[in-house]
Design an enzyme around this catalytic site. Structure first.
Site, PDB file in Angstrom:
ATOM      1  N   ARG A 145       0.842  -1.195   0.000  1.00 12.74           N
ATOM      2  CA  ARG A 145       0.000   0.000   0.000  1.00 12.74           C
ATOM      3  C   ARG A 145       0.880   1.248   0.000  1.00 12.74           C
ATOM      4  NH1 ARG A 145      -1.812   0.623   4.413  1.00 12.74           N
ATOM      5  NH2 ARG A 145      -1.237  -1.253   5.544  1.00 12.74           N
ATOM      6  N   TYR A 188      -1.495  -3.550  -6.767  1.00 14.45           N
ATOM      7  CA  TYR A 188      -1.336  -4.219  -5.476  1.00 14.45           C
ATOM      8  C   TYR A 188      -2.672  -4.283  -4.725  1.00 14.45           C
ATOM      9  CZ  TYR A 188      -0.397  -5.184  -0.673  1.00 14.45           C
ATOM     10  OH  TYR A 188      -0.461  -5.745   0.574  1.00 14.45           O
ATOM     11  N   LYS A 228      -9.688  -2.350   1.544  1.00 20.34           N
ATOM     12  CA  LYS A 228      -9.368  -1.208   2.401  1.00 20.34           C
ATOM     13  C   LYS A 228     -10.149   0.048   1.993  1.00 20.34           C
ATOM     14  CE  LYS A 228      -6.183  -3.609   4.538  1.00 20.34           C
ATOM     15  NZ  LYS A 228      -6.408  -4.073   5.913  1.00 20.34           N
ATOM     16  N   HIS A 242     -10.787  -2.287  11.482  1.00 23.18           N
ATOM     17  CA  HIS A 242      -9.685  -3.130  10.993  1.00 23.18           C
ATOM     18  C   HIS A 242      -9.467  -4.240  12.021  1.00 23.18           C
ATOM     19  CE1 HIS A 242      -5.196  -3.187   9.548  1.00 23.18           C
ATOM     20  NE2 HIS A 242      -5.939  -4.049   8.882  1.00 23.18           N
ATOM     21  N   SER A 273      -1.257  -3.753  10.531  1.00 26.06           N
ATOM     22  CA  SER A 273      -0.969  -4.685   9.440  1.00 26.06           C
ATOM     23  C   SER A 273       0.235  -5.562   9.787  1.00 26.06           C
ATOM     24  CB  SER A 273      -0.655  -3.906   8.175  1.00 26.06           C
ATOM     25  OG  SER A 273      -1.710  -3.020   7.917  1.00 26.06           O
ATOM     26  N   CYS A 287       0.739  -7.955  11.930  1.00 26.36           N
ATOM     27  CA  CYS A 287       1.042  -8.228  13.346  1.00 26.36           C
ATOM     28  C   CYS A 287       0.400  -9.531  13.789  1.00 26.36           C
ATOM     29  CB  CYS A 287       0.543  -7.111  14.237  1.00 26.36           C
ATOM     30  SG  CYS A 287       1.622  -5.673  14.247  1.00 26.36           S
ATOM     31  N   ASP A 329      -9.536  -9.708   8.957  1.00 19.85           N
ATOM     32  CA  ASP A 329      -9.020  -8.360   8.687  1.00 19.85           C
ATOM     33  C   ASP A 329     -10.017  -7.231   8.956  1.00 19.85           C
ATOM     34  OD1 ASP A 329      -6.791  -6.784   7.833  1.00 19.85           O
ATOM     35  OD2 ASP A 329      -7.786  -6.441   5.920  1.00 19.85           O
ATOM     36  N   ARG A 383       1.839 -12.284  -0.766  1.00 19.97           N
ATOM     37  CA  ARG A 383       0.489 -12.569  -0.258  1.00 19.97           C
ATOM     38  C   ARG A 383      -0.111 -13.822  -0.853  1.00 19.97           C
ATOM     39  NH1 ARG A 383      -1.911  -8.578   3.374  1.00 19.97           N
ATOM     40  NH2 ARG A 383      -0.284  -7.027   3.575  1.00 19.97           N
TER      41      ARG A 383
END
Ligand code: OXD
Ligand code: MN
Length: 583
Positions: free
Chosen positions: A70, A198, A207, A227, A249, A251, A276, A365
């Site tokens: 991002r 992406y 998002k 989130h 993000s 974690c 998420d 990913r």
């Protein structure tokens, strides 16, 4: 396919006039459409089929090496008033935003196909779900949207019934980092994204819609778009309680969302509702009810292994898309942390050489349907959602922040969320490992002024008479030697057990200036080799360190000026006063 919705038709025609695609294709979301797009991308070199024996129907996509995360510095919120976007966002006026984007979109789809992608965020029949249309020139986006959302004919039918939808326009453009912007127009429920393929920049349902635009709508309509992962935690008595948890993000949200408790915690199970994003609304019973707006996972591959996340590994053996991972000599996907196999080709498609850096990109990913997950919850499709007993905030903090603490009340819980901070990761471009404030893990995703967002959070207790208990956790504490103090992963169930006990008014806790902390023996460490001193350190309060931390939190809240709710500043001051008494 076509539509009876005139505004939708007008918008598609208007966009086609601007972008001038060679053809326009409506996506129905069928499996045959998915397969034919995969064939098209194999022909163009955008996708490679992986080993059909070990990974049937799995594909690898290598993105442009400059388009791997991002781009927060190129992400804008375009509202009439700059203050509505707030200091937490980059702002542009809607007029300038549209002008700048429309210049980029002018003629950009010549020789390309424009796909019309209707999608629904949330179970298709859920009153909490919301729909959108993404217009994109990327077949990679279409196949990912098919896995990540309820995409195609059913979503279009809902849009035709309801009339309203979020308008997302996307083009990969030239993939030039200097001609790349992600712009949001919350007042118009619109998104324009140019120059990136992406995930977080291009799969607009995720998002852009489900967080930035939805957070704006949620505030107007009295709900929360967050989130957060959602899990059901089943105890040995067979009772399941639902928990929503926000972490920045990369974690470990995906790991927690599908965790397998260790054998020594026999009878405990974790059921995955989402990894998420969480949309929550006060129900008639005064509790918060949550849905996961997504239908798939777009997870970070490196670090996913048989020991860290066996459920994820199991779900990735078929029907998955991999982006920027490495390949073994026999075309299996590979990334750092996998115990088996060796990389032969790196994420850029070159012969692997350790001197060129990691084999898989650190932000590589996987995309896969939630239904592939062995721990998929039987409540994940429930139209009314699941009732949330606890909200957990967490960050990646090497020092100071205890393993777990409980907020004293809702207001203090909002402060715990508002004061979250974490060391940065590879999910966004920029330096990794720097501590930054990331309230509710929403710093990159809140579509409006954080001061108004906290006011909205505080107001939830007025409409929900039984709001969830709020907690803060930190799995990432390190000792003097730089080693992690808490084992994490499946053993986090031990912390969840204490959390759920506290929600039932049980569980041993000590009231401290910063919140309720478990007593040294309150967390079950049976079957774990952790020494009592480490455990004591994990739940100790460093008064001096916290006095500094709370002063910084106070300054952070003050930096939002008069818009910051007085109630939150007072709560912060109360913690500071309680610490001062003890120092
Ligand atoms: C994500 C992120 O991709 O938070 O989920 O960056
Ligand atoms: Mn995320």
């Amino acid at each position: 396919m076509s539509t009876t919705n005139q505004p939708l038709n007008d918008w598609i025609n208007e966009v086609a006039k601007l972008t001038r695609p060679e053809q326009v294709i409506w996506c129905d979301g069928s499996d045959s459409e998915y397969q034919s797009l995969m064939s098209l991308m194999q022909d163009s070199g955008d996708m490679t089929a992986l080993n059909p024996d070990t990974h049937p129907n799995c594909f690898l996509h290598r993105s442009d090496p400059q388009d791997v995360a991002r781009v927060e510095h190129l992400t804008f919120i375009c509202t009439e008033k700059e203050d509505d976007a707030g200091p937490n966002n980059h702002w542009m006026s809607p007029g300038d935003g549209h002008r700048q984007m429309d210049d980029l979109f002018d003629g950009c789809m010549q020789g390309r196909t424009m796909y019309v992608v209707p999608y629904c965020m949330g179970p298709i029949d859920s009153p909490l779900a919301r729909c959108g249309i993404e217009l994109t020139d990327s077949p990679y986006v279409v196949v990912n949207m098919k896995l990540m959302t309820r995409m195609g004919a059913q979503a279009l039918a809902r849009i035709e019934r309801e009339g309203s939808f979020v308008r997302g326009l996307h083009s990969t453009g030239e993939l030039d980092p200097d001609r790349r912007f992600i712009m949001h127009f919350p007042e118009e429920l619109a998104i324009k994204s140019y120059g990136s393929g992406y995930g977080g920049n291009a799969l607009l349902g995720k998002k852009c819609h489900a967080l930035r635009i939805a957070s704006w709508q949620a505030r107007q309509e009295g709900w929360l778009a967050e989130h957060m992962l959602i899990v059901g935690v089943e105890n040995p008595q067979g009772e399941t309680h639902y928990v929503a948890a926000a972490f920045p993000s990369a974690c470990g949200k995906t790991n927690l969302a599908m965790m397998i408790p260790p054998a020594s915690k026999d009878g405990w199970k974790v059921w995955t509702v989402g990894d998420d994003i969480c949309w929550m609304r006060p129900g008639d019973d005064g509790r918060l009810w949550a849905i996961n707006p997504e239908a798939g996972f777009f997870g970070v591959a490196p670090g996913t292994s048989e020991s860290t996340n066996p459920n994820a590994l199991a779900m990735l053996s078929e029907d998955a898309i991999f982006t920027n991972v490495a390949e073994t000599y026999d075309h299996q996907p590979w990334w750092e942390g996998l115990s088996e196999g060796e990389p032969a080709t790196d994420w850029k498609g070159q012969t692997y050489a350790p001197s060129n850096g990691p084999a898989a990109h650190p932000n590589s990913r996987f995309t896969v349907s939630m239904k592939n997950c062995p721990s998929y919850s039987d409540q994940a499709e429930a139209p009314e959602g699941v009732p949330i007993s606890a909200i957990i905030f967490g960050g990646r903090r090497e020092r100071l922040v205890p393993l777990v603490m409980q907020a004293k009340n809702w207001q203090h819980g909002v402060l715990l969320g508002a004061s979250m901070a974490s060391e940065t990761t590879a999910a966004a471009t920029g330096a990794v490992g720097v501590v930054r404030r990331d309230p509710m893990a929403m710093k990159p995703f809140c579509g409006y002024n954080f001061a108004d967002y906290f006011t909205h959070w505080l107001s939830i207790a007025d409409s929900a008479s039984y709001p969830p208990e709020v907690f803060h956790v930190n799995w990432f504490r390190k000792n003097e030697d730089g080693a992690f103090m808490w084992p994490g992963f499946g053993d986090n169930i031990r912390v969840l057990e204490w959390i759920l006990d506290r929600c039932k008014g049980r569980g041993d806790a000590i009231e401290t200036a910063i919140g309720h902390l478990p007593g040294v023996d309150a967390i079950d460490t049976n079957g774990l080799s952790i020494d009592p001193q480490t455990m004591a350190d994990l739940v100790a309060v460093d008064i001096e360190g916290w006095s500094e931390e709370i002063a910084q939190i106070g300054q952070y809240l003050d930096s939002y000026g008069d818009r910051m709710p007085e109630r939150l500043k007072q709560t912060c001051q109360q913690v500071a006063d309680a610490l001062a008494v003890q120092s």
